[in-house]
Enzyme design. Sequence first.
Site, short mmCIF file in Angstrom:
data_model
loop_
_atom_site.label_atom_id
_atom_site.label_comp_id
_atom_site.label_asym_id
_atom_site.label_seq_id
_atom_site.Cartn_x
_atom_site.Cartn_y
_atom_site.Cartn_z
N HIS A 113 0.90 -1.21 0.05
CA HIS A 113 0.17 0.07 -0.09
C HIS A 113 0.71 1.21 -0.08
CE1 HIS A 113 0.69 -0.71 4.30
NE2 HIS A 113 0.28 0.53 4.34
N GLU A 116 1.31 -8.59 9.81
CA GLU A 116 1.41 -7.52 10.66
C GLU A 116 1.01 -7.60 12.00
OE1 GLU A 116 -0.50 -4.29 11.41
OE2 GLU A 116 -2.06 -4.54 10.10
ZN ZN Z 1 0.08 1.36 6.36
#
Ligand code: ZN
Lengths: 635, 598
Positions: B68, B203
């Site tokens: 992203h 993450e």
């Molecule tokens: Zn981010």
Amino acid sequence: MKEMTIMLDCGLSAQSILNFLPLPLVPSPRLGSLSNWLPRDCNDPQLEGELKECHGRVFVDSAPEFCPPLGKLIDYSEIDVILISNYTAMLALPYITEGTGFHGIVYATEPTLQIGKFYLEELVQYLEQTPKAALASRWKELLHLLPPPLSESFKPRCWKQLYNLTTLSSSLARIQTVGYNEKLDVYGALKVTAVSSGYCLGSSNWVINLDHEKVAYVSGSSTLTTHPRPMDQNALKNADLLILSGLTQVPSSNPDSMLGELCMTVVSTLRGNGSVLIPCYPSGVIYDLFECLSAHLDSSSLSQIPMFFISPVADTSLAYSNILAEWLSEVKQNRVFMPEEPFPHAYLVKMGRLKHFTHIYANGFNTEFRMPCVVFCGHPSLRFGASVHFVELWGSNPAHTIIFTEPDFAYLDALAPFQPLAMKAVHCPIDTSLNFVQANKLVRELKPANLVLPDCYTVPPPSLPHRTDLVIQQADHKVLVMKRGEVISLPLKKKKVKVKLSAELASCLTPTQIKPGVMLSSLTGNLVVRDNHFDIKMFEGSEGDSNQLLPVKSSQNSQFEWGTVNVDLFVQRLNEEGITDAKVEPSPSGYIIHLQNQDTVIQIDDRSTHIFCEEPDQKLRKHLRKVLSECLNKF
Amino acid sequence: MQEIEVTPLGAGQDVGRSCILLSIGGKNVMLDCGMHMGYNDDRRFPDFSYITQDGPITNFIDCVIISHFHLDHCGALPYMTEMVGYSGPIYMTQPTKAIAPILLEDMRKVAVERKGESNFFTSQNIKDCMKKVITVGLHESVMVDSQLEIKAYYAGHVLGAAMFWIRVGSQSVVYTGDYNMTPDRHLGAAWIDKCRPDILITESTYATTIRDSKRCRERDFLKKVHECVDRGGKVLIPVFALGRAQELCILLETYWERMNLKVPVYFAVGLTEKANNYYKMFITWTNQKIRKTFVQRNMFDFKHIKPFDKQYIDNPGAMVVFATPGMLHAGLSLQIFKKWAPNENNMVIMPGFCVVGTVGHKILNGATKVEFENRQVVDVKMSVQYMSFSAHADAKGIMQLIQYCEPKNVLLVHGEASKMAFLKEKIQSEFKIDCFMPANGETAVIKATHPISIDMSAKLFKSEMDHQNSQPPDPKRRRILNAVLVVKDSSMTVMDADEACEEAGISRHTVRFTSIVRLQDPGPVAKTAEHLFGLISSRLVDWNVQLNDLAISVESVLVKVEGTEEEKNVLVSWANQDEELGSSILTLIQTIDDGEVP
Ligand SMILES: [Zn+2]
């Protein structure tokens, strides 16, 4: 084997509607005063009022009806999957999925769903805003008494009225959207992938992969550079079967020269102080027309001429076209990185050059409308929608022009109920789908093993019988021809299926070389079936083994015997093992060995051995089994 | 190659810059190429020398995937492609490709023009870098080369954020980037199918918290803004042009609408209209609700938020102003700050991270006076607030994603070591799978064994399928397959024994056994057969035992009853391959004869 029924597209033949009288938005005295038509020597009172005559042609005065796909061929409830190639190929979807017991999956790309939705909603709204009280049906019984083209109608008794918005939306709710190049697993039996076809926003061809076979389905495709993402040909290469359809409907017209002619006609009409009517669908080529025409008007110093886009879904169409960047040509895609809207019509709207309205009676239309102008509106058949209104309004004035760009309807037939007409009619059909030269080149490059064609591609078009170049060449590959209403079997023989063998089990196998290049290994494992997929795993017995009362476990490593038994060797080995009472006798098919003391008979043939133990002595039997096994080849 | 290796060059037990090397099936993939916002020196960029000491790294990396547009995920990309030298393929989604260069340019300006750094990439570098980017659509299967396949899934988090599935042969990995498992104001929730990767690299920013929901923080933010304008104060929100700015605008816009507030809200962002345009055109990446209503009203056409004019700075009364840049290090936001800071009625809300040395960083650390180059000193009496709005999955969300895609191993990145360790325990105990958390420069080696894809002959497949379909569905049932693997011309096919022999050109030799048991069971023969059938089926749960015409069959075993009212002959016969089953049934029947079993 893996039984699947896939339906490729579900288009709707809308030609039937040309047999009906147009539905004007405001009552038309002209249409209202058309005379009734009855066959000579026929005074069937039920037929009275069903048919009207206009300028020598007979029309049905009723709500228009459509000819859905032939329902008798297949049971819709048996269809597992429907693949929709583009938004022009889904008009019949509600007829198939609603109220038919259909419970399969429908796949289409996101633009196909979104554009298809407003495409069909427009059609439904056109018909709903001009309802007809009476439904004519008697004429269908008396076809033989009617003049052509009405008498040539294809199965009019099967024709149906259009569905309503509720049916439409529940049908569309069944669609599962897919991306280009997304591999979809269909019930574990096959993989289906949509690939870009270059014809319109979100249009796709389909690749269907079985474990060892590949089927490519080419529907509306274009190799021209317009606004959609270019056609992906690579994915279609080397298929076992290529189904080719969706070629241009106007093989003798070149889209570029038609576009040029259109621009010139518009300019000359405007210069003569006339206005231009372009009947159209709410998406597709109109985006290119807005772009080209506005540029052409600029270069002709006619920038001040307004363009009107009138459709119940005009706002939706313009809005959607500018958020589907990922489905556009590279040039258009790159504009969003600026960031600018991919289509210039967003700018044209902002500058007030392109004005869009839901209806001619919508708020503000009367104050904004001025002539000369260019009007884009539906429906291209001129049977409903604002186009009916404008033909009625402008028909008597030779300064105006109607330009036909959509190829779906024969323009003279479309105009028939408006005759006599003073307004100019120009035919500029723009069909960007493959023409025969492009299609032949494509087939050559794709190199399919088998090619499936509709029968109409094997002979020149009926209107151009001398153009023998307008066919698909059939040399170089096996060709199968499809006819309407016929079921054909496609030559795909399934010989193998992919399964998964666990690494653990594979490492336990000990293949035996039978001859150079051929090895065999017996394989015992647990077969796990999940979504039509087979996994062969390490043998762990059957789930219920713990509560099995019989010791049936461990058929592990059971081997298979092959070859013949050397009887002399076998008897000798028996002797060595202490079984000395064997008496060998020849039999018609081999030998019979009798163990006299044990009441046991061993019947040895070329391809089988059968051991009968009269006395159920398992110890002896197991002993014999071991010795026999040593005298046979195994794997 | 059976092993998959994962080496974080960044985001290994830290939340700095994400950059992870993945080695799978002989291919090397770089997952994200982020920049550390907290450093001004070499530590800012990933240590590319880890990949190779000399020469271009193109030869060592098959592709780069960017999840992203946040700079901690793509900030080092121009440095890598234009300065270190990488000319291979780079993949990202279309919104990421559109928005990343703008953020990169913003950051470049801060670094070079404000802080006077040299050896930083140039505007041209950013442009050249972006030219190498290939965009991918959601769920589109992209073949990087003939063996390496990648596929993007929706990740929520920010516009265009994606998770990536990477496959070589039968080995596969999912990399999440940053993601969000709950739909928010303008984005949907992350989604992935049951793709069962060997490793899920996720993450773990909020590894230990079931966070106070984003909604709560938003409410808090709105409350503070509302209180400030109610007392006539001015609110300054320094932002970067894209990303959070639009999120906060939607938030204020809907609040203003709902509360019917009249206090002016201004947007003073360099690219105002352009920036919002990106969001308008990528509306297909937002959530269902926005997509459904965009024709009537595009969420990014703001009604209450007006463009800002510099003269408004001195206007009396309350107002809210969004201004760039985000760290109060230059430009309009700093100019407004200088004017408004001395008034305790006013407020500044910092919605993001601030680099050391910036005014933003100073005031967040409690500075009450800020000194400027021209010896100008500004008293900071206004209220200073920090609020993080970043959308990440919390512990619950991470566990949920694991449930969705059923990985064989999990690898944690982008989180703090201690929190990771806690989550690791939880994952291992709850899912009974291995969990890894390599530090930067440390390599996790994960074994991945896979079933081999082979063929099954149509004949065998059909007979097994028929068998399967003839029984009521039972997922727990395991069918024993007794067949033959034929290896011929490097192809492998399972067949039944007869087919295999034919394929190999040999004749099969079948071996069968038949034994006879004499039973004293007065009554009709059929009754004895039924009795035996009942006995055998009760002992063979889960086997398909059938009774036909006085004969009982199970697999190749055949039990046949003959004889008279008084005495029965029971023939038990079976093929060699069913030796265990056949001899067990024979023994069973013999024991009846012995009277052991009634
Ligand atoms: Zn981010």
